[in-house]
Design a protein around this motif. Structure first.
Motif, PDB file in Angstrom:
ATOM      1  N   LEU A  75       4.515   8.538  -3.940  1.00  6.90           N
ATOM      2  CA  LEU A  75       4.991   9.072  -2.663  1.00  6.90           C
ATOM      3  C   LEU A  75       5.486   7.963  -1.750  1.00  6.90           C
ATOM      4  CD1 LEU A  75       2.140  11.659  -1.982  1.00  6.90           C
ATOM      5  CD2 LEU A  75       4.347  12.072  -3.064  1.00  6.90           C
ATOM      6  N   SER A  76       4.835   6.809  -1.822  1.00 10.97           N
ATOM      7  CA  SER A  76       5.277   5.674  -0.999  1.00 10.97           C
ATOM      8  C   SER A  76       4.789   4.379  -1.629  1.00 10.97           C
ATOM      9  CB  SER A  76       4.726   5.813   0.430  1.00 10.97           C
ATOM     10  OG  SER A  76       3.318   5.925   0.401  1.00 10.97           O
ATOM     11  N   GLY A  77       5.524   3.306  -1.349  1.00 11.54           N
ATOM     12  CA  GLY A  77       5.180   2.002  -1.916  1.00 11.54           C
ATOM     13  C   GLY A  77       5.699   1.845  -3.338  1.00 11.54           C
ATOM     14  N   ILE A  78       5.299   0.766  -3.971  1.00  9.24           N
ATOM     15  CA  ILE A  78       5.756   0.449  -5.328  1.00  9.24           C
ATOM     16  C   ILE A  78       4.547   0.066  -6.176  1.00  9.24           C
ATOM     17  CG2 ILE A  78       7.130  -1.167  -6.734  1.00  9.24           C
ATOM     18  CD1 ILE A  78       8.897  -1.533  -4.142  1.00  9.24           C
ATOM     19  N   ASP A  96       0.851  -1.184   0.000  1.00 12.36           N
ATOM     20  CA  ASP A  96       0.000   0.000   0.000  1.00 12.36           C
ATOM     21  C   ASP A  96       0.886   1.233   0.000  1.00 12.36           C
ATOM     22  OD1 ASP A  96       0.060   1.212   2.969  1.00 12.36           O
ATOM     23  OD2 ASP A  96       0.071  -0.983   3.096  1.00 12.36           O
ATOM     24  N   GLY A  97       0.316   2.349  -0.355  1.00  9.85           N
ATOM     25  CA  GLY A  97       1.081   3.584  -0.427  1.00  9.85           C
ATOM     26  C   GLY A  97       0.214   4.698  -0.975  1.00  9.85           C
ATOM     27  N   LYS A 146      -3.468  -4.137 -10.856  1.00 15.45           N
ATOM     28  CA  LYS A 146      -4.546  -3.294 -10.342  1.00 15.45           C
ATOM     29  C   LYS A 146      -4.388  -3.003  -8.854  1.00 15.45           C
ATOM     30  CE  LYS A 146      -9.205  -4.356  -8.912  1.00 15.45           C
ATOM     31  NZ  LYS A 146     -10.492  -4.983  -9.243  1.00 15.45           N
ATOM     32  N   ASP A 147      -4.710  -1.782  -8.452  1.00 13.69           N
ATOM     33  CA  ASP A 147      -4.737  -1.404  -7.042  1.00 13.69           C
ATOM     34  C   ASP A 147      -6.135  -0.900  -6.713  1.00 13.69           C
ATOM     35  OD1 ASP A 147      -1.781  -1.374  -6.117  1.00 13.69           O
ATOM     36  OD2 ASP A 147      -1.749  -0.372  -8.054  1.00 13.69           O
TER      37      ASP A 147
END
Ligand SMILES: [Zn+2]
Ligand SMILES: [Zn+2]
Length: 160
Positions: free
Chosen positions: A82-85, A65-66, A91-92
């Protein structure tokens, strides 16, 4: 109407002969404000993309997550993570970074079996006729501005 001149050359009506202005292709819309389903503003003044405040989004998928910021300019798929990959073609689920509400989905996207077109309102109370929509699969460029009132601004981008 006789379309042939005295010497039988084909006369092209003026309206058809007029060339399209080159600048037409560079006119894009920029979202000035966009809201989560609960009415939080998603604009991120700390993270400009191509000169305009971006749209901040929280993402989650199994094991990751990010947050990322997407461009507010129509047709511009620039993104700041900003954060995560993020993984290409994956899909997210997308959420509001302020209240954690999951974004509404309009339809399936054609790009993959599970891609969804999420929708964000340009007004505090979600109105599907004043919204933007985009796919929640990384790398998919399907998306559009459904409709606009005064809430989005028409700008001319410099050629890149
Ligand atoms: Zn929210
Ligand atoms: Zn897609």
């Amino acid at each position: 109407m006789n379309r042939f001149g005295k010497d039988s050359r084909w006369i092209i009506p003026l309206s058809r002969r007029r060339k399209r202005k080159k600048t037409e292709n560079k006119v894009r819309y920029v979202v000035m404000n966009v809201y989560c389903p609960n009415g939080c503003s998603l604009m991120d003044n700390q993270n400009n993309i191509n000169g305009y405040p971006g749209i901040r989004i929280k993402y989650k998928r199994p094991g990751m997550d990010g947050e990322f910021v997407i461009s507010a300019i129509e047709g511009d798929f620039s993104k700041t993570i900003l954060s995560g990959i993020l993984e290409e073609g994956v899909k997210d689920e997308l959420y509001c970074p302020h209240c954690n509400t999951i974004f509404k989905k309009l339809v399936n996207c054609d790009c993959s079996s599970d891609g969804d077109m999420v929708v964000l309102g340009l007004t505090k109370t979600l109105d599907y006729n004043n919204a933007i929509t985009f796919c929640n699969v990384t790398g998919c460029t399907r998306g559009s501005f459904i409709k606009s009132g005064d809430v989005i601004r028409h700008v001319r981008l410099r050629a890149t």
